[in-house]
Design a protein around this motif. Structure first.
Motif, PDB file in Angstrom:
ATOM      1  N   LYS A  36      31.666  54.289  18.514  1.00  0.00           N
ATOM      2  CA  LYS A  36      31.309  54.819  19.826  1.00  0.00           C
ATOM      3  C   LYS A  36      32.184  56.013  20.206  1.00  0.00           C
ATOM      4  O   LYS A  36      33.397  55.990  19.997  1.00  0.00           O
ATOM      5  CB  LYS A  36      31.407  53.711  20.867  1.00  0.00           C
ATOM      6  N   ILE A  37      31.531  57.040  20.775  1.00  0.00           N
ATOM      7  CA  ILE A  37      32.290  58.246  21.109  1.00  0.00           C
ATOM      8  C   ILE A  37      32.109  58.725  22.549  1.00  0.00           C
ATOM      9  O   ILE A  37      32.830  59.616  22.994  1.00  0.00           O
ATOM     10  CB  ILE A  37      31.943  59.412  20.159  1.00  0.00           C
ATOM     11  N   SER A  38      31.140  58.173  23.285  1.00  0.00           N
ATOM     12  CA  SER A  38      30.932  58.623  24.661  1.00  0.00           C
ATOM     13  C   SER A  38      30.284  57.499  25.464  1.00  0.00           C
ATOM     14  O   SER A  38      29.821  56.500  24.893  1.00  0.00           O
ATOM     15  CB  SER A  38      30.056  59.885  24.696  1.00  0.00           C
ATOM     16  N   CYS A  74      27.201  55.388  24.593  1.00  0.00           N
ATOM     17  CA  CYS A  74      27.274  54.416  23.496  1.00  0.00           C
ATOM     18  C   CYS A  74      27.601  53.001  23.970  1.00  0.00           C
ATOM     19  O   CYS A  74      27.571  52.057  23.164  1.00  0.00           O
ATOM     20  CB  CYS A  74      28.350  54.837  22.498  1.00  0.00           C
ATOM     21  N   LYS A 108      25.012  62.475  18.280  1.00  0.00           N
ATOM     22  CA  LYS A 108      25.961  62.714  19.365  1.00  0.00           C
ATOM     23  C   LYS A 108      27.124  63.579  18.872  1.00  0.00           C
ATOM     24  O   LYS A 108      27.916  64.057  19.666  1.00  0.00           O
ATOM     25  CB  LYS A 108      26.501  61.391  19.916  1.00  0.00           C
ATOM     26  N   LYS A 116      28.706  65.431  31.347  1.00  0.00           N
ATOM     27  CA  LYS A 116      29.976  65.580  30.630  1.00  0.00           C
ATOM     28  C   LYS A 116      29.773  65.992  29.175  1.00  0.00           C
ATOM     29  O   LYS A 116      30.729  66.404  28.504  1.00  0.00           O
ATOM     30  CB  LYS A 116      30.776  64.277  30.699  1.00  0.00           C
ATOM     31  N   VAL A 117      28.544  65.883  28.685  1.00  0.00           N
ATOM     32  CA  VAL A 117      28.278  66.215  27.275  1.00  0.00           C
ATOM     33  C   VAL A 117      27.244  67.336  27.135  1.00  0.00           C
ATOM     34  O   VAL A 117      26.577  67.466  26.112  1.00  0.00           O
ATOM     35  CB  VAL A 117      27.835  64.962  26.478  1.00  0.00           C
ATOM     36  N   ARG A 161      26.854  69.710  24.056  1.00  0.00           N
ATOM     37  CA  ARG A 161      26.079  69.374  22.860  1.00  0.00           C
ATOM     38  C   ARG A 161      24.842  70.264  22.725  1.00  0.00           C
ATOM     39  O   ARG A 161      24.399  70.557  21.610  1.00  0.00           O
ATOM     40  CB  ARG A 161      25.662  67.897  22.897  1.00  0.00           C
TER      41      ARG A 161
END
Length: 242
Positions: free
Chosen positions: A21-23, A26, A110, A138-139, A142
Protein backbone atom coordinates in the motif's frame (compact mmCIF):
# COMPACT_ATOMS: atom_id res chain seq x y z
CA UNK A 1 -7.57 -15.08 -17.57
CA UNK A 2 -10.73 -14.70 -15.51
CA UNK A 3 -14.20 -13.38 -16.17
CA UNK A 4 -14.93 -10.29 -14.09
CA UNK A 5 -17.86 -8.29 -12.81
CA UNK A 6 -15.93 -5.02 -13.24
CA UNK A 7 -18.24 -2.92 -15.38
CA UNK A 8 -15.65 -1.27 -17.63
CA UNK A 9 -13.81 -4.39 -18.79
CA UNK A 10 -14.46 -8.02 -19.84
CA UNK A 11 -11.58 -10.10 -18.49
CA UNK A 12 -8.71 -9.83 -16.03
CA UNK A 13 -5.18 -11.07 -16.73
CA UNK A 14 -2.68 -11.24 -13.88
CA UNK A 15 0.96 -11.87 -14.84
CA UNK A 16 1.85 -10.28 -11.47
CA UNK A 17 0.25 -10.85 -8.07
CA UNK A 18 0.78 -9.18 -4.70
CA UNK A 19 1.33 -5.55 -3.80
CA UNK A 20 2.00 -3.06 -1.00
CA UNK A 21 0.00 0.00 0.00
CA UNK A 22 1.25 3.46 -0.92
CA UNK A 23 -1.65 5.91 -0.53
CA UNK A 24 -5.04 6.31 1.24
CA UNK A 25 -6.87 4.79 -1.72
CA UNK A 26 -5.20 1.47 -0.84
CA UNK A 27 -6.67 1.29 2.68
CA UNK A 28 -9.39 -1.27 1.95
CA UNK A 29 -7.78 -2.85 -1.10
CA UNK A 30 -10.05 -5.18 -3.07
CA UNK A 31 -7.09 -7.21 -4.32
CA UNK A 32 -5.87 -7.82 -0.78
CA UNK A 33 -9.27 -9.15 0.31
CA UNK A 34 -9.57 -11.33 -2.79
CA UNK A 35 -6.03 -12.68 -2.35
CA UNK A 36 -6.86 -13.85 1.17
CA UNK A 37 -9.92 -15.66 -0.17
CA UNK A 38 -8.01 -17.33 -2.98
CA UNK A 39 -5.17 -18.27 -0.63
CA UNK A 40 -7.68 -19.87 1.76
CA UNK A 41 -9.14 -21.79 -1.18
CA UNK A 42 -5.70 -23.22 -1.92
CA UNK A 43 -5.15 -21.45 -5.23
CA UNK A 44 -1.41 -21.94 -5.83
CA UNK A 45 -0.91 -18.62 -7.59
CA UNK A 46 -1.78 -16.78 -4.37
CA UNK A 47 -0.05 -19.03 -1.85
CA UNK A 48 2.52 -16.34 -0.95
CA UNK A 49 -0.21 -13.92 0.15
CA UNK A 50 -0.78 -10.32 -0.82
CA UNK A 51 2.34 -8.58 0.50
CA UNK A 52 4.68 -10.76 -1.56
CA UNK A 53 4.97 -9.50 -5.15
CA UNK A 54 5.33 -12.42 -7.53
CA UNK A 55 5.76 -12.56 -11.30
CA UNK A 56 4.22 -15.36 -13.31
CA UNK A 57 6.11 -16.14 -16.51
CA UNK A 58 3.61 -18.83 -17.44
CA UNK A 59 0.81 -16.24 -17.57
CA UNK A 60 2.51 -14.47 -20.48
CA UNK A 61 1.28 -17.16 -22.87
CA UNK A 62 -2.40 -16.72 -22.02
CA UNK A 63 -3.39 -13.82 -24.36
CA UNK A 64 -2.12 -15.78 -27.37
CA UNK A 65 -4.84 -18.38 -26.70
CA UNK A 66 -7.83 -16.02 -26.89
CA UNK A 67 -9.70 -16.58 -30.13
CA UNK A 68 -12.05 -13.58 -29.98
CA UNK A 69 -11.17 -9.94 -29.35
CA UNK A 70 -11.34 -8.99 -25.69
CA UNK A 71 -11.15 -5.93 -23.44
CA UNK A 72 -8.71 -6.92 -20.70
CA UNK A 73 -7.83 -5.36 -17.35
CA UNK A 74 -4.16 -6.13 -16.71
CA UNK A 75 -3.08 -6.92 -13.13
CA UNK A 76 -6.29 -6.44 -11.21
CA UNK A 77 -4.48 -8.24 -8.36
CA UNK A 78 -1.30 -6.18 -8.34
CA UNK A 79 0.46 -3.13 -9.80
CA UNK A 80 2.63 -3.76 -12.85
CA UNK A 81 4.85 -0.79 -11.97
CA UNK A 82 5.60 -1.88 -8.41
CA UNK A 83 9.29 -1.47 -7.58
CA UNK A 84 9.63 -5.22 -7.10
CA UNK A 85 8.59 -6.00 -10.67
CA UNK A 86 11.75 -6.05 -12.85
CA UNK A 87 11.84 -3.78 -15.88
CA UNK A 88 12.58 -6.80 -18.05
CA UNK A 89 9.32 -8.44 -16.99
CA UNK A 90 7.31 -5.26 -17.56
CA UNK A 91 8.79 -5.15 -21.06
CA UNK A 92 7.74 -8.75 -21.63
CA UNK A 93 4.16 -7.94 -20.59
CA UNK A 94 4.09 -4.97 -22.95
CA UNK A 95 5.46 -7.09 -25.80
CA UNK A 96 2.68 -9.64 -25.25
CA UNK A 97 0.11 -6.84 -25.42
CA UNK A 98 1.70 -5.46 -28.57
CA UNK A 99 1.74 -8.92 -30.18
CA UNK A 100 -1.99 -9.30 -29.53
CA UNK A 101 -3.28 -6.17 -31.21
CA UNK A 102 -6.78 -7.59 -31.60
CA UNK A 103 -7.36 -7.09 -27.88
CA UNK A 104 -7.59 -3.91 -25.81
CA UNK A 105 -5.40 -4.04 -22.70
CA UNK A 106 -6.20 -1.68 -19.82
CA UNK A 107 -3.26 -1.12 -17.45
CA UNK A 108 -3.76 0.81 -14.21
CA UNK A 109 -1.15 1.96 -11.70
CA UNK A 110 -0.68 4.08 -8.60
CA UNK A 111 3.07 4.14 -9.24
CA UNK A 112 2.86 6.83 -11.90
CA UNK A 113 6.36 8.13 -11.18
CA UNK A 114 7.94 4.82 -12.19
CA UNK A 115 5.59 4.59 -15.15
CA UNK A 116 6.84 7.91 -16.48
CA UNK A 117 10.46 7.03 -15.72
CA UNK A 118 10.48 3.90 -17.87
CA UNK A 119 7.82 4.78 -20.44
CA UNK A 120 10.41 5.35 -23.18
CA UNK A 121 11.66 1.79 -22.68
CA UNK A 122 8.28 0.17 -23.34
CA UNK A 123 6.88 -0.97 -26.72
CA UNK A 124 3.65 1.05 -26.73
CA UNK A 125 1.00 0.04 -29.24
CA UNK A 126 -2.44 1.48 -29.98
CA UNK A 127 -4.27 -1.29 -28.10
CA UNK A 128 -2.63 -0.47 -24.76
CA UNK A 129 -4.70 1.89 -22.60
CA UNK A 130 -2.72 3.33 -19.70
CA UNK A 131 -4.40 4.65 -16.56
CA UNK A 132 -3.55 6.02 -13.14
CA UNK A 133 -5.57 5.92 -9.93
CA UNK A 134 -6.56 9.35 -8.61
CA UNK A 135 -8.53 8.96 -5.39
CA UNK A 136 -8.15 12.50 -4.01
CA UNK A 137 -6.38 15.79 -4.71
CA UNK A 138 -3.21 14.68 -2.90
CA UNK A 139 -2.27 12.46 -5.85
CA UNK A 140 -3.13 14.73 -8.76
CA UNK A 141 0.52 14.65 -9.83
CA UNK A 142 -0.13 11.14 -11.15
CA UNK A 143 -2.04 12.72 -14.04
CA UNK A 144 1.03 14.73 -15.04
CA UNK A 145 3.16 11.58 -14.96
CA UNK A 146 0.60 9.79 -17.13
CA UNK A 147 0.75 12.57 -19.69
CA UNK A 148 4.49 11.92 -20.09
CA UNK A 149 3.96 8.37 -21.30
CA UNK A 150 3.72 6.98 -24.81
CA UNK A 151 0.22 5.61 -24.30
CA UNK A 152 -2.21 6.39 -27.11
CA UNK A 153 -5.21 6.15 -24.77
CA UNK A 154 -4.84 7.60 -21.27
CA UNK A 155 -7.39 7.25 -18.50
CA UNK A 156 -8.04 8.04 -14.84
CA UNK A 157 -9.60 5.74 -12.29
CA UNK A 158 -11.08 7.91 -9.55
CA UNK A 159 -11.98 4.95 -7.39
CA UNK A 160 -12.39 4.78 -4.54
CA UNK A 161 -13.14 8.50 -4.72
CA UNK A 162 -12.44 9.70 -1.18
CA UNK A 163 -12.17 13.43 -1.77
CA UNK A 164 -13.07 16.19 -4.24
CA UNK A 165 -11.07 16.66 -7.45
CA UNK A 166 -11.81 20.22 -8.54
CA UNK A 167 -10.23 21.84 -11.59
CA UNK A 168 -8.39 18.79 -12.89
CA UNK A 169 -6.17 19.28 -15.92
CA UNK A 170 -7.68 16.80 -18.37
CA UNK A 171 -5.52 17.75 -21.34
CA UNK A 172 -4.51 14.56 -23.13
CA UNK A 173 -6.87 12.40 -21.03
CA UNK A 174 -9.34 10.24 -22.96
CA UNK A 175 -11.43 8.61 -20.25
CA UNK A 176 -12.36 9.04 -16.57
CA UNK A 177 -13.86 6.30 -14.38
CA UNK A 178 -15.46 7.27 -11.05
CA UNK A 179 -16.62 4.97 -8.28
CA UNK A 180 -17.32 4.93 -4.59
CA UNK A 181 -15.72 2.55 -2.13
CA UNK A 182 -17.66 -0.61 -1.26
CA UNK A 183 -17.64 -2.87 1.78
CA UNK A 184 -18.57 -2.70 5.46
CA UNK A 185 -15.99 -0.02 6.22
CA UNK A 186 -16.46 1.97 3.00
CA UNK A 187 -15.61 5.65 3.22
CA UNK A 188 -18.47 7.87 2.01
CA UNK A 189 -18.42 9.59 -1.38
CA UNK A 190 -20.08 13.00 -1.69
CA UNK A 191 -22.39 13.16 -4.74
CA UNK A 192 -21.13 16.69 -5.41
CA UNK A 193 -17.64 15.29 -6.02
CA UNK A 194 -19.02 12.98 -8.70
CA UNK A 195 -21.16 15.66 -10.34
CA UNK A 196 -18.21 18.01 -10.49
CA UNK A 197 -16.02 15.42 -12.22
CA UNK A 198 -18.81 14.60 -14.67
CA UNK A 199 -19.15 18.29 -15.53
CA UNK A 200 -15.37 18.63 -15.96
CA UNK A 201 -15.40 15.68 -18.37
CA UNK A 202 -18.27 17.15 -20.36
CA UNK A 203 -16.49 20.49 -20.65
CA UNK A 204 -13.22 18.80 -21.71
CA UNK A 205 -15.01 16.32 -24.04
CA UNK A 206 -13.59 13.38 -22.10
CA UNK A 207 -15.51 10.08 -21.88
CA UNK A 208 -17.06 9.61 -18.42
CA UNK A 209 -17.86 6.24 -16.82
CA UNK A 210 -19.67 6.09 -13.48
CA UNK A 211 -19.00 2.67 -11.96
CA UNK A 212 -20.87 2.70 -8.65
CA UNK A 213 -21.96 4.61 -5.56
CA UNK A 214 -20.50 1.84 -3.42
CA UNK A 215 -21.21 1.61 0.30
CA UNK A 216 -22.16 -1.43 2.38
CA UNK A 217 -24.62 -2.62 -0.28
CA UNK A 218 -23.28 -1.46 -3.63
CA UNK A 219 -25.93 -3.32 -5.61
CA UNK A 220 -28.73 -1.54 -3.77
CA UNK A 221 -26.97 1.81 -4.13
CA UNK A 222 -26.69 1.24 -7.87
CA UNK A 223 -24.78 3.28 -10.41
CA UNK A 224 -27.19 5.89 -11.70
CA UNK A 225 -26.17 9.55 -11.70
CA UNK A 226 -28.62 12.28 -12.60
CA UNK A 227 -31.17 9.54 -13.26
CA UNK A 228 -29.06 7.88 -15.90
CA UNK A 229 -26.21 5.41 -16.35
CA UNK A 230 -22.90 6.71 -17.67
CA UNK A 231 -21.04 4.03 -19.64
CA UNK A 232 -18.97 6.24 -21.91
CA UNK A 233 -15.69 4.87 -23.26
CA UNK A 234 -13.09 6.05 -25.79
CA UNK A 235 -15.24 4.59 -28.56
CA UNK A 236 -13.05 5.46 -31.54
CA UNK A 237 -10.09 3.58 -30.11
CA UNK A 238 -12.25 0.71 -28.87
CA UNK A 239 -13.78 0.14 -32.29
CA UNK A 240 -10.33 -0.18 -33.88
CA UNK A 241 -9.71 -3.47 -32.13
CA UNK A 242 -13.11 -5.02 -31.46
Amino acid sequence: MAQTSIEWTELTWNPVTGCTKISPGCKFCYAEVMTKRLQAMGVVKYKAGFKKVRIHEDALAIPYTWKKSKVVFVNSMSDLFHKDVPLEFIQKVFQVMKDNGQHVFQVLTKRADRLAEISHLLPWSHNIWMGVSVEDDKVLDRIDFLRQTGARVKFLSCEPLIGPLPNMNLDGIDWVIVGGESGHKARPMDPDWVLDIQEQCTAAKVAFFFKQWGGKNKKKAGRELNGQTYDEMPEVELQRFI
